[in-house]
Write an enzyme that holds these catalytic residues in place. Structure first.
Site, PDB file in Angstrom:
ATOM      1  CG  ASP A   1     -39.105 -17.318  84.311  1.00  0.00           C
ATOM      2  OD1 ASP A   1     -37.974 -17.207  83.760  1.00  0.00           O
ATOM      3  OD2 ASP A   1     -39.548 -16.506  84.565  1.00  0.00           O
TER       4      ASP A   1
ATOM      5  CD  GLU B   1     -33.336 -20.603  82.865  1.00  0.00           C
ATOM      6  OE1 GLU B   1     -33.755 -19.470  82.575  1.00  0.00           O
ATOM      7  OE2 GLU B   1     -33.443 -20.790  83.667  1.00  0.00           O
TER       8      GLU B   1
ATOM      9  CG  ASP C   1     -33.969 -12.338  85.699  1.00  0.00           C
ATOM     10  OD1 ASP C   1     -35.718 -12.012  85.260  1.00  0.00           O
ATOM     11  OD2 ASP C   1     -34.623 -13.110  87.144  1.00  0.00           O
TER      12      ASP C   1
END
Length: 781
Positions: free
Chosen positions: A464, A467, A527
């Site tokens: 995860d 970014e 998300d």
């Protein structure tokens, strides 16, 4: 700053940097044949100062800069055009590149066919480029406007097809100096180069696709996008977790900008006759990719940056997750209920709650809530469940590993101007830094942490975040600003490599990426909101991602977060079912979100959900077959993602270039997801004969089916006539129960046979296995 609708401000930011100089690629290029088969082009760049319009600066004040560029052919369908405006060299090998055998350099030959006109042919005699140093023709009439600034005039034919040239966009102005784009150039602040420019001619009806996982409409024409990875916080904006500096055009070419720098791409927007780019780099390294049709162009891009590989059988099963499971007892209770109530499932994902403190990632199971993780994982594995776990490269100052990571240089040093709001990291920790994957000891330390989980029996790492990083920090090998976009590749590469020590079919579960990330599958869509518009934008994101070279993609069923309450607004049962139906026909399907996502939490549709999950397992032989095709390097035009918009297969049909809410799953199943409570939508059937699943009705393509209504048990599915469809004929709890040698085949053949074949198919597997009957799936018109 508001949009100005002016190239000077919207592309090169003169409103922010008013003293910035533009250097414009001029005429009188000097060409030289190099011994290695490349062609050198020494291009003069004329300094221009903005004084209401761009005006050339006198040579006595600032001389021209002469920059050598190099043109190289990679096979017979790719040209590389690159040059460095400062002292940095063009990088020949980077993490982004992984050339296959079709991309070997091919020698070029230079010919001056007339005075000032040059042609470049490859060793097979095919024309690959043409440059003119000749002045444009003019018949003098008036001195009202000054003479035009002489610009480079270069045509490129990446695949040798002269009917579709890729032309640098010269003379894109109203009158001289009022520029809307420049063919090539660079900008300089106080004589320090801060960015490079390029543009190509855009046709009036041209379409553009790619650049990563974008959540708006597929066709990028008329849009300007910024390629800068960030936490997109859903799928409702222009922000993106996954940016990729590659696009292709309906004009038959693609472009890969070989850089990890931030960049801006404008697709017939700032100028509607040019696609143009600004790259925050001192180098310009462009791969012009031919092929003509989208599938071939994407395959050639993969030939430059790498291919995905096949994934293990169990990965194609159902994944169950939520944010988050917090004890072994809770997980095992849910696993037992899945089995008891007949919901097939292969993977249980443990999100941020398996640590001692929720979200504080120390790569260790809580001794209190998961007291014997190896035994816990073994019990689940014996029952057909594989375990995936969450983790992050972000280490907070409260993390027990922070002191070691900081003292040993595994984290970059924070600077006063650094700020790092990870936004969707809910740990509440004071941010400490990201693991520095440019520092090999830090990489080995990270791999050791992952081995601790993999040794326990964990089989997938959710990589995860990645970014956003500290842009002003100095990482071991480069600056944060240079590292930013490519950080996720280094991060996921490390996770992938350590996983490969434990299996011959490794994969990860990643959120961010850049060019080349398809070599480290797989990625999910982030998300998104648990809403109908969240479903629509997720579909568009997955389709665009596939057009950017990625084979596999997943998403959170039925959306990640609630609205208006992030944790406490739950999706409707109808949305849950419709998103499930869509998920059955994507490469990977995972339930995940900020509230419970198990089927029994949605009792109104739980029975139908179980039926569709059983159907998912019935079609796994088809998924395996299509995944093998999509990952096969040697196959003819293999640029296929597992879900592909219709433009990939029907580029000659003008209708399909705008359709971004239906797709082909594999090569033979047309899927048109339902995206509203009413169960109504329009469907376009492309050319050919299509058999409507369940009814067996044969429909001719090249037509719209308008306002078709579907009951809750129904879903728009069409199979290409002539398809031989593999399916699994038995009820299973997981892929552990499957023996693919027992696969059966259904032929979607002659008209007279369809209804009888479908009667058999509904009874086995759709009836006996999924529980769906002909009445359940009846299409209501």
């Amino acid at each position: 700053m508001k949009q100005s609708n002016d190239f000077a401000y919207d592309m090169i930011d003169l409103d922010v940097y008013p003293d910035r100089l533009l250097y414009l690629a001029a005429r009188d290029v000097v060409l030289t044949q190099l011994e290695n088969g490349s062609i050198e082009l020494v291009i003069p760049f004329q300094p221009m100062r903005h004084q209401g319009t761009f005006q050339p600066v006198a040579a006595t004040e600032i001389p021209r800069k002469y920059v050598p560029f190099r043109l190289t052919a990679y096979g017979n369908q790719v040209l590389r055009f690159s040059g460095a405006f400062a002292d940095e060299e063009i990088e020949q090998e980077t993490l982004m590149l992984e050339l296959d055998h079709t991309m070997q350099p091919m020698k070029l030959r230079l010919h001056e066919i007339s005075e000032g006109i040059f042609e470049i042919h490859d060793e097979k005699g095919t024309l690959r480029a043409r440059l003119s140093n000749a002045s444009h023709q003019e018949k003098h009439w008036s001195d009202l406007q000054r003479a035009a600034d002489p610009m480079i005039q270069l045509e490129l034919f990446p695949d040798g097809e002269t009917s579709r040239p890729v032309m640098l966009m010269s003379y894109d102005h109203f009158f001289p100096g009022k520029l809307e784009s420049v063919p090539m150039g660079f900008v300089a602040d106080n004589y320090t180069i801060s960015g490079t420019l390029f543009s190509f001619h855009a046709q009036s009806d041209e379409h553009f696709y790619g650049t990563g996982e974008r959540f708006g409409h597929l066709d990028l024409a008329g849009k300007t996008v910024t390629l800068e990875n960030t936490d997109a916080l859903g799928t409702a904006s222009r922000k993106a977790y996954k940016n990729v500096p590659f696009y292709f055009s309906s004009a038959g070419y693609g472009l890969f900008v070989h850089s990890s720098s931030h960049m801006r791409l404008s697709f017939a927007d700032i100028s509607n006759r040019a696609v143009q780019g600004l790259v925050d780099d001192t180098r310009l390294d462009l791969f012009l990719i031919g092929g003509g049709i989208p599938e071939r162009i994407i395959r050639n891009y993969r030939g430059l940056t790498g291919f995905s590989h096949e994934l293990p059988l169990w990965s194609y099963g159902m994944w169950m997750s939520r944010m988050t499971y917090s004890s072994a007892e809770q997980v095992e209770t849910i696993a037992k209920r899945l089995r008891a109530e007949g919901y097939p499932c292969d993977v249980i994902h443990l999100d941020s709650g398996y640590f001692s403190e929720d979200w504080v990632c120390d790569w260790c199971f809580s001794e209190e809530r998961f007291p014997n993780p190896a035994q816990f994982i073994k019990r689940l594995r014996d029952n057909g469940f594989h375990i995936s776990v969450w983790q992050t490269p972000n280490i907070g100052k409260e993390n027990p590993l922070y002191a070691e990571a900081s003292s040993k240089g595994y984290l970059p040093q924070l600077k006063e101007k650094d700020s790092m709001n990870t936004m969707s990291d809910f740990s509440g920790q004071d941010f400490g830094g990201q693991i520095d994957f440019t520092y090999q000891p830090a990489v080995e330390w990270y791999k050791k942490l992952l081995r601790g989980l993999l040794d326990l029996g964990v089989e997938c790492i959710k990589a995860d975040f990645g970014e956003k990083i500290l842009l002003h920090a100095d990482f071991s090998a480069t600056s944060g600003i240079r590292l930013h976009n490519i950080y996720s590749l280094l991060y996921q590469k490390a996770a992938y490599e350590v996983t490969s020590e434990y299996t011959d079919k490794p994969f990860i579960w990643g959120r961010s990426t850049w060019a080349g990330g398809q070599r480290y599958p797989l990625h999910w869509g982030g998300d998104t909101a648990a809403t109908w518009d969240g479903l629509a934008s997720s579909i568009r994101g997955g389709l665009q991602f596939g057009l950017t070279g990625y084979t596999f993609w997943s998403h959170d069923i039925p959306g990640f977060h609630g609205l208006p309450e992030f944790m406490n607004s739950r999706p409707s049962s109808t949305l849950y079912l419709r998103w499930t139906q869509f998920g059955v026909f994507t490469s990977h399907m995972r339930y995940h979100g900020t509230s419970p996502r198990e089927p029994w939490e949605f009792p109104e549709t739980a029975e139908l959900v179980r039926s569709w999950l059983r159907l998912r397992y019935a079609i796994i032989p088809y998924i395996v077959q299509e995944a093998a095709y999509c990952t096969l390097k040697e196959e003819g035009a293999n640029g296929r993602p597992m879900i592909a918009p219709l433009l990939l297969d029907y580029p000659e049909d003008p209708n399909v270039w705008h359709i971004d809410n239906q797709y082909l799953f594999g090569r033979d199943i047309l899927v048109a997801p339902i995206m509203n409570d009413e169960g109504v939508r329009d469907i376009y059937l492309p050319e050919g004969q299509w058999i409507e699943l369940y009814s067996g009705e044969v429909l001719s393509g090249a037509q719209w089916l308008k306002q078709v209504r579907y009951s809750l048990g129904a879903f728009p599915l069409f199979v290409r006539k002539g398809t031989v469809f593999p399916y699994y004929p038995e009820i299973v709890n997981s892929t552990k129960d499957m023996d693919l040698s027992r696969t059966r085949y259904l032929s979607f053949g002659c008209d007279d046979e369809n209804r009888e074949q479908f009667t058999d198919f509904i009874s086995s597997p759709l009836g006996a296995i999924s529980g769906l009957t002909a009445e359940d799936v009846r299409v209501l018109r």
